[in-house]
Design a protein around this motif. Structure first.
Motif, PDB file in Angstrom:
ATOM      1  N   TYR A   1      -0.665   2.837   8.021  1.00 58.89           N
ATOM      2  CA  TYR A   1       0.680   3.359   8.283  1.00 58.89           C
ATOM      3  C   TYR A   1       1.494   3.422   6.990  1.00 58.89           C
ATOM      4  CZ  TYR A   1       5.541   3.356   9.846  1.00 58.89           C
ATOM      5  OH  TYR A   1       6.867   3.637  10.005  1.00 58.89           O
ATOM      6  N   GLY A   2       1.424   2.364   6.194  1.00 62.38           N
ATOM      7  CA  GLY A   2       2.162   2.352   4.930  1.00 62.38           C
ATOM      8  C   GLY A   2       1.726   3.493   4.029  1.00 62.38           C
ATOM      9  N   LEU A   3       0.403   3.720   3.961  1.00 63.38           N
ATOM     10  CA  LEU A   3      -0.122   4.801   3.122  1.00 63.38           C
ATOM     11  C   LEU A   3       0.430   6.152   3.586  1.00 63.38           C
ATOM     12  CD1 LEU A   3      -2.203   5.511   0.861  1.00 63.38           C
ATOM     13  CD2 LEU A   3      -3.836   5.927   2.696  1.00 63.38           C
TER      14      LEU A   3
ATOM     15  N   THR B   1      10.161   4.428   0.422  1.00 61.81           N
ATOM     16  CA  THR B   1       9.047   3.931   1.226  1.00 61.81           C
ATOM     17  C   THR B   1       9.256   2.466   1.597  1.00 61.81           C
ATOM     18  OG1 THR B   1       7.568   5.443   0.081  1.00 61.81           O
ATOM     19  CG2 THR B   1       6.552   3.648   1.290  1.00 61.81           C
ATOM     20  N   LEU B   2       9.692   1.688   0.614  1.00 58.27           N
ATOM     21  CA  LEU B   2       9.947   0.268   0.878  1.00 58.27           C
ATOM     22  C   LEU B   2      10.974   0.100   1.995  1.00 58.27           C
ATOM     23  CD1 LEU B   2       9.383  -2.640  -0.028  1.00 58.27           C
ATOM     24  CD2 LEU B   2      11.311  -2.439  -1.594  1.00 58.27           C
ATOM     25  N   VAL B   3      12.064   0.844   1.884  1.00 58.75           N
ATOM     26  CA  VAL B   3      13.129   0.734   2.882  1.00 58.75           C
ATOM     27  C   VAL B   3      12.641   1.194   4.252  1.00 58.75           C
ATOM     28  CG1 VAL B   3      15.375   1.651   3.562  1.00 58.75           C
ATOM     29  CG2 VAL B   3      14.970   0.989   1.185  1.00 58.75           C
ATOM     30  N   MET B   4      12.014   2.357   4.276  1.00 61.11           N
ATOM     31  CA  MET B   4      11.596   2.913   5.567  1.00 61.11           C
ATOM     32  C   MET B   4      10.508   2.053   6.214  1.00 61.11           C
ATOM     33  SD  MET B   4      13.419   5.434   6.270  1.00 61.11           S
ATOM     34  CE  MET B   4      12.521   6.099   7.667  1.00 61.11           C
ATOM     35  N   TYR B   5       9.602   1.524   5.399  1.00 67.77           N
ATOM     36  CA  TYR B   5       8.531   0.699   5.948  1.00 67.77           C
ATOM     37  C   TYR B   5       9.115  -0.567   6.564  1.00 67.77           C
ATOM     38  CZ  TYR B   5       4.387  -2.182   6.303  1.00 67.77           C
ATOM     39  OH  TYR B   5       3.396  -2.988   6.789  1.00 67.77           O
ATOM     40  N   THR B   6       9.989  -1.244   5.822  1.00 75.33           N
ATOM     41  CA  THR B   6      10.595  -2.476   6.323  1.00 75.33           C
ATOM     42  C   THR B   6      11.375  -2.209   7.606  1.00 75.33           C
ATOM     43  OG1 THR B   6      10.859  -3.073   4.012  1.00 75.33           O
ATOM     44  CG2 THR B   6      11.980  -4.451   5.615  1.00 75.33           C
ATOM     45  N   LEU B   7      12.163  -1.134   7.564  1.00 78.57           N
ATOM     46  CA  LEU B   7      13.001  -0.787   8.709  1.00 78.57           C
ATOM     47  C   LEU B   7      12.148  -0.491   9.943  1.00 78.57           C
ATOM     48  CD1 LEU B   7      16.088  -0.491   8.723  1.00 78.57           C
ATOM     49  CD2 LEU B   7      15.756   1.978   8.686  1.00 78.57           C
ATOM     50  N   SER B   8      11.116   0.355   9.767  1.00 79.77           N
ATOM     51  CA  SER B   8      10.334   0.761  10.931  1.00 79.77           C
ATOM     52  C   SER B   8       9.523  -0.414  11.480  1.00 79.77           C
ATOM     53  CB  SER B   8       9.421   1.939  10.570  1.00 79.77           C
ATOM     54  OG  SER B   8       8.634   1.620   9.447  1.00 79.77           O
ATOM     55  N   ARG B   9       8.963  -1.226  10.568  1.00 82.49           N
ATOM     56  CA  ARG B   9       8.204  -2.379  11.040  1.00 82.49           C
ATOM     57  C   ARG B   9       9.106  -3.339  11.813  1.00 82.49           C
ATOM     58  NH1 ARG B   9       4.191  -5.229   8.691  1.00 82.49           N
ATOM     59  NH2 ARG B   9       4.904  -6.735  10.210  1.00 82.49           N
ATOM     60  N   THR B  10      10.287  -3.605  11.272  1.00 86.25           N
ATOM     61  CA  THR B  10      11.211  -4.537  11.922  1.00 86.25           C
ATOM     62  C   THR B  10      11.614  -4.018  13.294  1.00 86.25           C
ATOM     63  OG1 THR B  10      12.034  -5.015   9.718  1.00 86.25           O
ATOM     64  CG2 THR B  10      13.313  -5.866  11.571  1.00 86.25           C
TER      65      THR B  10
ATOM     66  N   PHE C   1       2.828   1.433  -3.587  1.00 86.14           N
ATOM     67  CA  PHE C   1       2.050   1.623  -4.815  1.00 86.14           C
ATOM     68  C   PHE C   1       0.898   2.621  -4.685  1.00 86.14           C
ATOM     69  CE2 PHE C   1       4.084  -2.497  -5.389  1.00 86.14           C
ATOM     70  CZ  PHE C   1       4.675  -2.293  -6.626  1.00 86.14           C
ATOM     71  N   TRP C   2       0.431   2.871  -3.478  1.00 86.64           N
ATOM     72  CA  TRP C   2      -0.648   3.860  -3.324  1.00 86.64           C
ATOM     73  C   TRP C   2      -0.092   5.161  -2.756  1.00 86.64           C
ATOM     74  CZ3 TRP C   2      -5.926   1.736  -1.276  1.00 86.64           C
ATOM     75  CH2 TRP C   2      -6.256   0.558  -1.947  1.00 86.64           C
ATOM     76  N   GLY C   3       0.677   5.055  -1.705  1.00 87.88           N
ATOM     77  CA  GLY C   3       1.105   6.258  -0.980  1.00 87.88           C
ATOM     78  C   GLY C   3       2.170   7.056  -1.706  1.00 87.88           C
ATOM     79  N   ALA C   4       3.281   6.371  -2.059  1.00 86.75           N
ATOM     80  CA  ALA C   4       4.430   7.097  -2.606  1.00 86.75           C
ATOM     81  C   ALA C   4       4.098   7.891  -3.869  1.00 86.75           C
ATOM     82  CB  ALA C   4       5.575   6.120  -2.854  1.00 86.75           C
TER      83      ALA C   4
ATOM     84  N   ILE D   1       0.846  -1.203   0.000  1.00 92.02           N
ATOM     85  CA  ILE D   1       0.000   0.000   0.000  1.00 92.02           C
ATOM     86  C   ILE D   1       0.881   1.253   0.000  1.00 92.02           C
ATOM     87  CG2 ILE D   1      -1.618   1.350   1.394  1.00 92.02           C
ATOM     88  CD1 ILE D   1      -2.994  -0.899   0.079  1.00 92.02           C
ATOM     89  N   GLY D   2       1.911   1.247   0.818  1.00 85.80           N
ATOM     90  CA  GLY D   2       2.788   2.416   0.896  1.00 85.80           C
ATOM     91  C   GLY D   2       3.501   2.687  -0.414  1.00 85.80           C
TER      92      GLY D   2
END
Lengths: 264, 310
Positions: B141-143, B163-172, B65-68, B62-63
């Motif tokens: 959150y991803g959006l 977004t991919l990097v930040m999402y993975t990092l923050s979730r982890t 493909f929709w958000g970024a 979502i982050g």
């Protein structure tokens, strides 16, 4: 005043101030990179000025130089977009414009020619019934015939609806008989700001034997010296002059070029 | 509002349809994997495995493909003159679009979280993320993350990657550092002659020795050097037994809603930041570096300019 700029500074624009009355047609003229687009972007509210302020009475429609439009929209989508995103929307006016210039309805915008895309963006701008319409190089992608037609139609819209029109161009030939005000920009500064007719009456070109001094009093815009001849463009309003000097009015193009040459 | 429903659908319909298909397929895979499972040692069918992959990454999808692209595409293709040049202000425009996409993201997230692929109705920490609320929180959150990064980067591909990097990092990071401690841990203690009892399904978080007051005591230096300090601790006398800390599996529902709340709050903070930037015009000035034409036309000089040779 419908459009006011007061001591606006932004990147390529240095300390520009002017006021435009409602219902006027103003040509913003200048060389490439003289700050025309920046000034229009600031006026339209897409860029905040570094200092100074602008104010516009009423609703603004702005068509930037690159004629932006969503690539995958077709004409019907654009009209729908205009209707849904504006408080005031005159679908007939937009539709008429598109019909008048025979813009294909089915194709997505990315498949239209540059000129056709110009018409789509103009239709969107006109459909929102703006009080102030700002066009950045509106004619750049149009053929010579369409240029005249578009300009004539725009002037009709101005006189019918009391709209204020500002358009930028670097082709001075386009503004003769169209603009009643001229803003001349060079290097980000405002060189000229005035009524086109008055400007034309004030500037007189004197030709005569070679002389290092102007034959008449008044501010000399440009002096040119040949082997035996001298030419003085003087902004004095036309003074009587004796032989061997001759005097004549200049065209708008000569006037603009002279001012730009002096600034260069 | 119907204006924004129309606009969002017109501009984002293919990404929305694509995501919906992905989510439905994943949900079907996960649910059918639960149904087909007869005994506890049956392995998961591949459809369930792929479903889990989708579930794991759904917020990121979502982050990215929709958000970024939401704001970044307008800025990169310079169509923000069209989007924000009408009577709707940039703030209203973003609010409308974020609302429509946000609702859709929450709905799709809830669908993505219906199944978990292997435990079904049983509670299990291993299936923590297989829950509608948790997935909805991730999607929101991803959006929010994608939209903010898009506004800051002004470039679609950059925004998607970031977004991919930040999402993975923050979730982890949040999972590793925070999730086990949403509620105080339970502790089970035992004297030397027995071992602490941990309920079935609980996740163990740590163990050690307890003193006379039943609180954990540190291991003295003499024992710490030994490979198995147990007998040393026993003879040292400072400890009366051992303990194990854990989170019982009964808490999983509470933990899921806490996780949901945490990500909703994070999304709200990110959206607030985005609106603030947009309102002050700070984030979307056309930047020199990302203008498509000028940056590529100028060739990079391979060597010193010709003037040096002449």
């Amino acid at each position: 005043m419908s459009v006011v700029a007061a001591e606006v500074w932004k990147w390529a624009v240095h300390d520009v101030s002017f006021e435009l009355p409602p219902g006027s047609v103003t040509a913003l003229v200048g060389a490439n990179g003289s700050g025309k687009s920046t000034l229009l972007n600031v006026l339209a509210g897409h860029l905040p000025p570094e200092s100074g302020h602008t104010s516009i009475a009423g609703r603004v429609a702005y068509v930037p130089q690159h004629k932006p439009m969503y690539k995958n929209f077709n004409v019907a989508d654009v009209l729908q977009f205009g209707r849904r995103m504006n408080n005031v929307w005159d679908n007939e006016r937009a539709d008429e414009w598109l019909a008048r210039f025979k813009v294909p309805r089915k194709l997505p915008i990315e498949d239209l020619s540059g000129g056709q895309r110009t018409h789509v963006t103009l239709a969107l701008a006109l459909g929102s019934r703006p009080d102030v319409l700002m066009l950045d190089e509106p004619l750049s992608e149009l053929d010579p015939l369409a240029r005249r037609k578009v300009m004539r139609e725009l002037l009709t819209e101005v006189s019918d609806n009391g709209m204020t029109l500002i358009f930028s161009t670097h082709v001075v030939a386009e503004i003769g008989g169209v603009a009643d005000r001229l803003l001349l920009l060079a290097g980000g500064r405002l060189l000229l700001d005035g009524d086109t007719d008055e400007l034309l009456e004030e500037h007189v070109l004197y030709t005569g034997p070679r002389d290092s001094e102007s034959p008449v009093e008044g501010p000399v815009v440009l002096a040119k010296h040949g082997k035996t001849q001298s030419q003085y463009l003087v902004r004095s309003g036309g003074t009587q002059i004796a032989e061997p000097w001759t005097a004549r009015y200049v065209t708008l193009e000569e006037l603009v070029v002279a001012h730009l040459e002096r600034a260069a | 509002m119907s204006a924004f429903v129309w606009l969002t659908w017109r501009q984002h319909r293919w990404t929305i349809i694509g995501s919906a298909i992905l989510v439905m397929a994943a949900a079907y895979g996960l649910l059918s994997a639960e149904v087909r499972k007869q005994t506890s040692i049956d392995s998961m069918p591949m459809s369930g495995f792929y479903g889990l992959m989708v579930q794991l990454s759904f917020g990121g999808v979502i982050g990215v493909f929709w958000g970024a692209p939401l704001i970044a595409r307008e800025l990169e293709e310079r169509t923000y003159f069209v989007a924000w040049g009408q009577d709707v202000s940039p703030v209203k425009w973003l609010r409308g679009k974020a609302l429509v996409l946000g609702v859709l993201a929450v709905v799709l997230g809830a669908v993505a979280g219906i199944g978990d692929g292997h435990v079904g109705d049983n509670k299990a920490w291993s299936a923590f993320e297989g829950h509608p609320a948790v997935q909805a929180g991730y999607a929101l959150y991803g959006l929010a993350l994608g939209v903010l990064i898009g506004l800051l980067s002004r470039h679609v591909v950059t925004a998607m990657a970031a977004t991919l990097v930040m999402y993975t990092l923050s979730r982890t990071l949040l999972t590793v550092l925070l999730r086990d401690h949403y509620l105080p841990v339970s502790r089970s203690v035992a004297r030397w002659d027995s071992t602490p009892v941990v309920p079935v399904g609980a996740v163990e978080l740590g163990n050690g020795f307890i003193g006379k007051d039943l609180n954990p005591v540190g291991v003295p230096d003499v024992c710490a050097t030994l490979s198995n300090p147990n007998s040393c601790m026993r003879s040292w006398g400072g400890a009366i037994g051992t303990y194990v800390e854990f989170q019982p599996v009964e808490r999983i529902a509470a933990f899921r809603y806490i996780e949901f709340g945490l990500y909703v709050v994070l999304a709200a903070v990110l959206f607030a930041l985005t609106f603030r930037l947009l309102r002050h015009g700070g984030g979307w000035k056309p930047s020199r570096s990302h203008r498509r034409i000028t940056s590529e036309v100028e060739p990079v000089p391979a060597s010193e300019p010709a003037a040096a040779q002449g």
